[in-house]
Enzyme design. Structure first.
Site, PDB file in Angstrom:
ATOM      1  N   ARG A  38      -7.299   2.998 -14.530  1.00 29.86           N
ATOM      2  CA  ARG A  38      -6.815   3.584 -12.913  1.00 29.86           C
ATOM      3  C   ARG A  38      -8.090   5.684 -13.185  1.00 29.86           C
ATOM      4  O   ARG A  38      -8.428   5.363 -12.004  1.00 29.86           O
ATOM      5  CB  ARG A  38      -5.513   3.620 -12.790  1.00 29.86           C
ATOM      6  CG  ARG A  38      -5.512   2.162 -12.569  1.00 29.86           C
ATOM      7  CD  ARG A  38      -3.697   2.019 -11.764  1.00 29.86           C
ATOM      8  NE  ARG A  38      -3.881   2.815 -10.537  1.00 29.86           N
ATOM      9  CZ  ARG A  38      -2.899   3.746 -10.487  1.00 29.86           C
ATOM     10  NH1 ARG A  38      -2.330   4.305 -11.164  1.00 29.86           N
ATOM     11  NH2 ARG A  38      -3.237   3.886  -9.556  1.00 29.86           N
ATOM     12  N   ARG A  78       2.098  -1.634  -6.092  1.00 28.33           N
ATOM     13  CA  ARG A  78       2.532  -0.337  -6.738  1.00 28.33           C
ATOM     14  C   ARG A  78       4.128  -0.164  -6.518  1.00 28.33           C
ATOM     15  O   ARG A  78       4.909   0.402  -7.612  1.00 28.33           O
ATOM     16  CB  ARG A  78       1.496   0.510  -5.562  1.00 28.33           C
ATOM     17  CG  ARG A  78       1.002   1.633  -6.715  1.00 28.33           C
ATOM     18  CD  ARG A  78       0.495   2.621  -6.169  1.00 28.33           C
ATOM     19  NE  ARG A  78      -0.833   1.854  -5.655  1.00 28.33           N
ATOM     20  CZ  ARG A  78      -2.218   2.119  -6.463  1.00 28.33           C
ATOM     21  NH1 ARG A  78      -2.427   2.032  -8.154  1.00 28.33           N
ATOM     22  NH2 ARG A  78      -3.213   1.204  -6.186  1.00 28.33           N
ATOM     23  N   GLY A 113       0.729  -1.550  -0.166  1.00 30.26           N
ATOM     24  CA  GLY A 113       0.166  -0.114  -0.091  1.00 30.26           C
ATOM     25  C   GLY A 113       0.992   1.591  -0.004  1.00 30.26           C
ATOM     26  O   GLY A 113       0.390   2.952  -0.236  1.00 30.26           O
ATOM     27  N   CYS A 126     -15.794   2.958 -25.900  1.00 29.37           N
ATOM     28  CA  CYS A 126     -16.877   3.813 -25.820  1.00 29.37           C
ATOM     29  C   CYS A 126     -17.888   4.143 -24.452  1.00 29.37           C
ATOM     30  O   CYS A 126     -18.681   3.677 -23.838  1.00 29.37           O
ATOM     31  CB  CYS A 126     -17.703   2.621 -26.642  1.00 29.37           C
ATOM     32  SG  CYS A 126     -17.944   2.897 -28.599  1.00 29.37           S
TER      33      CYS A 126
HETATM   34  N1  PLP Z   1      -1.479  -7.012   0.285  1.00 28.16           N
HETATM   35  C1  PLP Z   1      -2.532  -7.078  -0.370  1.00 28.16           C
HETATM   36  C2  PLP Z   1      -3.159  -8.183   1.270  1.00 28.16           C
HETATM   37  C3  PLP Z   1      -3.677  -6.157  -1.039  1.00 28.16           C
HETATM   38  O1  PLP Z   1      -4.499  -6.470  -1.043  1.00 28.16           O
HETATM   39  C4  PLP Z   1      -2.641  -5.707  -2.202  1.00 28.16           C
HETATM   40  C5  PLP Z   1      -3.735  -4.403  -3.004  1.00 28.16           C
HETATM   41  O2  PLP Z   1      -4.176  -4.044  -2.913  1.00 28.16           O
HETATM   42  C6  PLP Z   1      -1.152  -5.359  -1.670  1.00 28.16           C
HETATM   43  C7  PLP Z   1      -1.186  -5.802  -0.688  1.00 28.16           C
HETATM   44  C8  PLP Z   1      -0.550  -4.029  -1.902  1.00 28.16           C
HETATM   45  O3  PLP Z   1      -0.325  -3.140  -2.713  1.00 28.16           O
HETATM   46  P1  PLP Z   1      -0.178  -1.800  -3.472  1.00 28.16           P
HETATM   47  O4  PLP Z   1       0.266  -2.427  -4.476  1.00 28.16           O
HETATM   48  O5  PLP Z   1      -0.946  -0.380  -3.547  1.00 28.16           O
HETATM   49  O6  PLP Z   1       0.721  -1.891  -2.517  1.00 28.16           O
END
Ligand code: PLP
Length: 377
Positions: A269, A232, A187, A300
């Protein structure tokens, strides 16, 4: 660890496997791709809020090292499968730390209403933990939490870490059981466009480790496996999407619209949770950027707008628009909407290119379709 949902194919997983990462998968399909990429079950964790019986059996049969139990219901299902198969497995339990974050509501996962995990405030949570601890077929190694995605205020992760260390201590004291694992999820925010400031995650994470070691010592916790599982922040900045410009148009309001040969089918996104991208004209890098455009896709849907406002050099048909920092949750969320073909994925290093995924062909679109025969219905 790496959350494969952010971007997964044989090439990227094979590459990341060289760095000896552990991989977080949320479906049988993600596990399948990871195994095919050469990753061992011992280096895969299985997440998800609705693992089916078939998926759990697949994970057990492939010796996936950890299953992250998401709910009471899933615990009963897993228990039944393990009894039937006369097998044992190691698990973590996903806890919702009930912590408010300031990220977009679609990517919050620790609010009271979240569909993920067991809420830390729910009285039932401890009862389930007791059952799992007593289960001879499950080795509960510890807990997992994930507070959301695109979280830029890093203080939220410190708060999460503190909540989860206190929680582990509480459970340890109550059930006289030590835990070796704590997974704080992913996250971590990352730079989304050229205007965004980037986060110094390396510095923050080094500090977080010291903070956690201190907490473990104070709480007399014997956690030896502290993990995070970003997607991410590991992959986003590494990827760009290259489009070709087609038509342009000026609407009654706003600035000129330029259309590209993709859109929400390869990057949902912006319309899903308001992601804001930057772009450059790859074939006019040295030209002065003196015009403002809105970038629309060719799908579309009125919501198929990739960038609301971007300054570029004068755009003409056939220009190449490179959308930056687009490596995460773009290809992995892509679709064949409007029957558009999924593009190729190409890795580039030191002037050399390596094709990782071939562009789809028209035949791919109907490969699994069955033809209607007159009289069938
Ligand atoms: N771990 C869990 C359980 C997740 O649900 C997610 C993404 O939703 C991630 C890791 C990876 O999150 P991020 O790509 O934001 O680092």
């Amino acid at each position: 660890m790496y959350a494969t949902k952010a971007f997964s194919n044989l090439y990227v997983l094979g590459l990341l496997n060289e760095y000896k990462l552990v991989f977080d998968c949320v479906s049988k399909e993600e596990i399948f791709v990871a195994l095919k990429a050469g990753i061992k079950g011992a280096n895969i964790h299985f997440h998800g809020n609705n693992k089916t019986k078939e998926e759990l059996i697949y994970a057990i049969d492939n010796d996936i090292s950890l299953i992250i139990i998401d709910s009471e219901d899933e615990y009963y299902l897993l228990d039944k499968i393990l009894k039937e198969k006369k097998k044992k497995t190691s698990c973590l339990l996903r806890i919702n730390p009930d912590e408010k974050t300031d990220t977009h509501k679609f990517i919050q996962t620790s609010n009271a209403d979240s569909k993920f995990g067991l809420n830390i405030r729910d009285e039932n949570t401890e009862k389930i933990i007791e059952k799992i601890i007593e289960n001879p077929n499950i080795n509960l190694l510890g807990f997992h939490a994930h507070i959301g995605s695109k979280v830029k205020n890093l203080e939220f992760f410190k708060e999460e870490a503190k909540i989860m260390a206190d929680f582990t201590k509480n459970i340890q004291d109550k059930f006289k059981k030590c835990f070796s694992h704590l997974n704080l999820g992913g996250g971590f925010g990352t730079r989304e466009n050229l205007q965004d400031e980037d986060l110094d995650l390396e510095k923050f994470l080094k500090g977080l480790i010291v903070f956690m070691e201190d907490l473990f010592e104070k709480n007399k916790l014997s956690i030896t496996n502290l993990s995070i599982e970003p997607g991410r922040s590991l992959i986003s900045k590494a990827g760009s999407i290259l489009y070709r410009v087609g038509s342009t148009k000026v609407t009654m309001e706003g600035y000129p619209l330029i259309f590209v040969d993709g859109g929400i089918s390869d990057n949902i996104r912006p319309s899903l949770y308001g992601a804001r991208y930057s772009a450059i004209l790859a074939n006019k890098l040295d030209n002065e950027k003196n015009q403002t455009y809105r970038v629309g896709g060719k799908l579309c849907e009125s919501g198929d707008i990739l960038i609301e406002k971007v300054k570029l050099a004068k755009v003409e048909r056939d220009d190449l628009l490179l959308v930056l920092f687009a490596g995460a949750y773009t290809y992995s969320m892509s679709s064949n909407y409007n029957k558009l073909l999924k593009p190729a994925v190409v890795f580039v290093e030191d002037g050399k290119d390596y094709c990782a995924v071939k562009r789809q062909s028209l035949e791919d679109l109907i490969k699994r379709d069955l033809k209607y025969k007159k009289g069938d219905q």
